[in-house]
Design an enzyme around this catalytic site. Structure first.
Site, PDB file in Angstrom:
ATOM      1  N   CYS A   1      27.074  31.569  24.287  1.00  0.00           N
ATOM      2  CA  CYS A   1      26.746  31.753  22.870  1.00  0.00           C
ATOM      3  C   CYS A   1      25.252  32.004  22.748  1.00  0.00           C
ATOM      4  CB  CYS A   1      27.141  30.512  22.072  1.00  0.00           C
ATOM      5  SG  CYS A   1      26.683  30.614  20.324  1.00  0.00           S
TER       6      CYS A   1
ATOM      7  N   ASP B   1       2.596  10.783   2.546  1.00  0.00           N
ATOM      8  CA  ASP B   1       3.509  11.818   3.033  1.00  0.00           C
ATOM      9  C   ASP B   1       2.697  12.870   3.778  1.00  0.00           C
ATOM     10  OD1 ASP B   1       5.909  13.000   3.478  1.00  0.00           O
ATOM     11  OD2 ASP B   1       6.076  13.947   1.521  1.00  0.00           O
TER      12      ASP B   1
ATOM     13  N   TYR C   1      -5.218   3.162   7.803  1.00  0.00           N
ATOM     14  CA  TYR C   1      -4.459   2.027   7.293  1.00  0.00           C
ATOM     15  C   TYR C   1      -4.281   0.884   8.279  1.00  0.00           C
ATOM     16  CZ  TYR C   1      -0.714   4.651   9.623  1.00  0.00           C
ATOM     17  OH  TYR C   1       0.038   5.350  10.534  1.00  0.00           O
TER      18      TYR C   1
ATOM     19  N   CYS D   1      33.094  30.889  16.153  1.00  0.00           N
ATOM     20  CA  CYS D   1      31.637  30.869  16.002  1.00  0.00           C
ATOM     21  C   CYS D   1      31.147  32.195  15.427  1.00  0.00           C
ATOM     22  CB  CYS D   1      30.988  30.614  17.363  1.00  0.00           C
ATOM     23  SG  CYS D   1      29.187  30.770  17.363  1.00  0.00           S
TER      24      CYS D   1
ATOM     25  N   LYS E   1      11.192   2.902  -0.388  1.00  0.00           N
ATOM     26  CA  LYS E   1      11.089   4.315  -0.723  1.00  0.00           C
ATOM     27  C   LYS E   1      11.323   4.543  -2.216  1.00  0.00           C
ATOM     28  CE  LYS E   1      10.537   7.013   2.114  1.00  0.00           C
ATOM     29  NZ  LYS E   1      11.403   7.635   3.135  1.00  0.00           N
TER      30      LYS E   1
ATOM     31  N   GLU F   1       0.843  -1.196   0.000  1.00  0.00           N
ATOM     32  CA  GLU F   1       0.000   0.000   0.000  1.00  0.00           C
ATOM     33  C   GLU F   1       0.874   1.240   0.000  1.00  0.00           C
ATOM     34  OE1 GLU F   1      -1.719   0.233   4.273  1.00  0.00           O
ATOM     35  OE2 GLU F   1      -1.092  -1.844   3.934  1.00  0.00           O
TER      36      GLU F   1
ATOM     37  N   CYS G   1      30.769  24.765  18.631  1.00  0.00           N
ATOM     38  CA  CYS G   1      31.129  26.049  19.230  1.00  0.00           C
ATOM     39  C   CYS G   1      31.407  25.811  20.705  1.00  0.00           C
ATOM     40  CB  CYS G   1      29.979  27.045  19.063  1.00  0.00           C
ATOM     41  SG  CYS G   1      30.098  28.490  20.151  1.00  0.00           S
TER      42      CYS G   1
ATOM     43  N   CYS H   1      29.029  34.050  18.507  1.00  0.00           N
ATOM     44  CA  CYS H   1      29.638  34.566  19.746  1.00  0.00           C
ATOM     45  C   CYS H   1      31.140  34.787  19.644  1.00  0.00           C
ATOM     46  CB  CYS H   1      29.333  33.624  20.907  1.00  0.00           C
ATOM     47  SG  CYS H   1      30.200  32.029  20.809  1.00  0.00           S
TER      48      CYS H   1
ATOM     49  N   LYS I   1       2.830   4.626   0.861  1.00  0.00           N
ATOM     50  CA  LYS I   1       3.318   5.293   2.075  1.00  0.00           C
ATOM     51  C   LYS I   1       3.025   6.780   1.913  1.00  0.00           C
ATOM     52  CE  LYS I   1       7.329   5.905   5.065  1.00  0.00           C
ATOM     53  NZ  LYS I   1       7.146   7.363   5.186  1.00  0.00           N
TER      54      LYS I   1
END
Length: 690
Positions: A450, A133, A243, A426, A332, A129, A444, A429, A131
């Site tokens: 930060c 989304d 389902y 970073c 998939k 069946e 970081c 920061c 899948k």
């Protein structure tokens, strides 16, 4: 024709008594339910939209004039209700498992080989069946009436969205019983989604109104079902496919195919056009190829084909891995791709300080969605694929959602392309960035100093499953940081009312409410506080494990990696992360400051607070004074185990009204069955409760 008056004519002026109004309203409800079934399940309406609207308005007028005749399952409840404070949580009666994704035909053959070998069959019958989304949801019906809706969440616990799912016209508030009796308690799973055309029209309306548009139908469906005001959900073009039936009170059918046949008879729509019963894996693969061919012509998004062993006896034999069933696989579809140029590269800083590089793309459409950015994961990925600013690249939506750079097209280079390296400091920061030897991780070192990390840490610390500071969401957290009131988490406890009143959108009452919530957050269970600290790789389940093995926060903070790795389900990487976090002087200072503010930690898992230690409970049916998640957490906090199935290791089954096969299983195994009053008596005998 059905045994229903499909176009009842109601003369409101002639109604002068509640009895007449009740009769008229019920005839209208029956007609509207029938038309919903024809439209949303069979795709075969028998009246015009205008006629349907006329019947609906008449029912609304009746229920407005005679409020006492309104029923919880009336079709008028599918227009939404008032704003709620927040979404609650629901513990699923049986886990909502994820599916193992496979991407190659060979993997499908391997799946089939495993099934055949372990089931001892030459050929296995499957159902195949689509899948979908969208957003997975779970609906609970009792005596045929919808009583609860929830999202999948983490598979064990989801968000309570009953008011929102009621607004989906394809969700029956009362199940049909004309063709097949409905079980006393029925838990069904489905996928809420938006059709492509309705999603595009919805986005156009938002754009015209100056609102932010959604990236794809899945995000739109998920956002719609998480609204606090269900009248907003009601205005969204949501639909649903069902389902499966959750295996909570025994299985009323022997096969999955029988379930898919029964669901529409109860008024629950399934994707009949693209479901196949397949004798052997070759038939399933042939169906996969057929669906791939028509995929782009379907009115809704799908991203693969789910192949399931058809008979439930096979499910029991094959069992479940940690998070996914061994009797199913999601094959998939190949990702959709497009070519565009990489205009720039930059990095994002996450809650734990993790640095993630991102590519800025020239806008390109991939499967109907405009893509402008793509994740590059890490420096190793950039180097391995030799990704440079200015490159022409092949982009794909992995799983049809997250854009990624597949490869660069070197033949398109003209020499102006610039290599990229994650910066040494970073960008938020200025602290040093540490890159691992394999270049797969960058962090970081600014910690809570930060601002990017602080904002994420603060909202995590205040979240419902952590310290639960209501009213401290993303925007208010950012406001407090921008105002200079918070440099680390402990600064929360130094905020005064005057500080808040000086900010926009704070009045005396809202300021006091937030201060009260902050004060209340100082009284916490140890596991929730550990989760709130945002220790890298430590989720709520791991935090609970730590509380079960360390009686106090101090005991955990002084532990090195060795005792941590002795705990089941905690590996070396997680142990190192925990030990490193507590060894960091800045983190210890923040914890000490929170303690100085009055932190009071209780450990419900400590041995001296475990009067139910060694007991295993199973809860089934409805309890008057507890939700399922509340009672399970309660017994676990006091040392017991709470499981979803009855076995010889079960000590007690607590059964309320609606209990089914679990009660029967307990009686067969000789496990004591307690009603709610007897359960409370047991608790009192062990020093719990009055």
């Amino acid at each position: 024709m059905p045994d229903v008056d499909t176009t009842p004519s109601i003369n409101l002026d002639a109604i002068d008594a509640e009895e007449a109004a009740t009769d008229a309203a019920e005839r209208l409800r029956e007609a509207l339910r029938y038309h919903n079934y024809r439209y949303y399940v069979l795709d075969a309406p028998v009246v015009s939209d205008a006629e349907y609207d006329r019947l609906f308005r008449q029912l609304q007028e009746l229920e407005t004039e005679f409020p006492e005749i309104e029923t919880p399952d009336s079709p008028t409840h599918q227009v939404g209700s008032v704003v709620r404070d927040e979404l609650g949580t629901v513990t699923h009666p049986a886990p909502m498992l994820s599916l193992k994704a496979v991407y190659e035909e060979e993997e499908v053959y391997n799946f089939d080989e495993t099934c055949r070998e372990e089931l001892g069959r030459d050929t296995v019958t499957y159902t195949a069946e689509p899948k979908f989304d969208g957003l997975a949801v779970e609906l609970t019906y009792e005596d045929g009436r919808l009583v609860q809706g929830a999202t999948r969440g983490d598979g064990e616990t989801g968000e309570e969205i009953t008011a929102n799912v009621k607004t989906i016209k394809g969700v029956p508030l009362r199940l049909r019983e004309e063709e097949r009796p409905v079980p006393d308690r029925l838990v069904v799973r489905g996928e809420a989604y938006m059709r492509k055309d309705e999603f595009n029209a919805f986005n156009r309306r938002r754009e015209e109104a100056g609102k932010k548009v959604f990236a794809n139908p899945r995000n739109a469906a998920a956002g719609s079902l998480r609204q606090l005001d269900s009248t907003i959900t009601a205005r969204r073009p949501l639909r649903i496919f069902f389902y499966e039936i959750a295996p909570v009170d025994g299985r009323p059918f022997a096969t999955h195919a029988a379930v898919l046949k029964a669901l529409p008879e109860w008024g629950l729509r399934v994707c009949e056009d693209h479901i196949r019963r397949c004798d052997g894996i070759e038939e399933a693969l042939a169906h996969y190829k057929d669906v791939v061919d028509v995929r782009d012509d379907l009115p809704y998004e799908i991203d693969g084909l789910v192949v399931k062993v058809n008979d439930f006896a096979g499910h029991e034999t094959l069992g479940v891995r940690d998070r996914d069933p061994r009797w199913a696989a999601a094959y998939k579809f190949p990702p959709r791709r497009a070519t565009t140029s990489i205009e720039d590269l930059f990095v994002q800083v996450g809650r734990t300080g993790r640095i993630t590089p991102v590519a800025v793309l020239a806008p390109v459409e991939v499967a109907g969605v405009e893509v402008t950015r793509a994740s590059l994961h890490n420096q190793n990925e950039i180097d391995r694929k030799d990704i440079r600013i200015g490159d022409t690249a092949l982009i794909e939506r992995a799983g049809d959602v997250i854009p990624q750079v597949v490869k660069v097209i070197e033949d398109e280079r003209d020499g102006t392309e610039a290599p990229y390296h994650i910066p040494d400091t970073c960008p938020v920061c200025g602290a040093e960035v540490v890159l691992s030897d394999d270049k797969k991780q960058a962090f970081c070192t600014g910690g809570m100093a930060c601002e990017a990390q602080l904002r994420e840490r603060l909202t995590h610390y205040a979240s419902r499953t952590a310290t639960d500071i209501e009213g401290l969401g993303d925007k208010r957290a950012e406001q407090l940081i921008d105002a200079g009131l918070i440099q680390d988490i402990a600064d929360l406890y130094d905020i005064e009312k005057g500080d808040l009143l000086a900010l926009e959108r704070y009045a005396d009452k809202s300021a006091q409410n937030l201060l009260d919530e902050i004060e209340a957050s100082l009284k916490q269970d140890l596991d929730r506080f550990l989760y709130a600290l945002g220790i890298p790789l430590v989720g709520s389940a791991t935090a609970r494990l730590l509380a079960q093995h360390f009686a106090t926060l101090d005991a955990l903070m002084t532990a090195d990696e060795e005792p941590l790795t002795e705990i089941d389900d905690i590996g070396p990487e997680v142990a190192q992360s925990i030990a490193t976090f507590f060894a960091d002087e800045d983190n210890r200072v923040v914890i000490d400051e929170i303690r100085a503010a009055g932190l009071m930690l209780a450990n419900p898992y400590a041995e001296d607070e475990a009067p139910l230690e060694g007991l295993t409970f199973v809860f089934t049916g409805r309890l008057d004074e507890w939700t399922r998640s509340e009672v399970q957490r309660f017994v676990e906090q006091h040392g017991a185990n709470a499981t979803s199935s009855v076995s010889g290791n079960t000590d007690y089954v607590v059964a309320g009204p609606g209990a089914g096969s679990k009660r029967d299983a307990a009686e067969e195994l000789g496990v004591p069955v307690l009603d709610e009053d007897t359960f409370h008596k047991l608790l009192r005998e062990r020093g719990l409760g009055e």
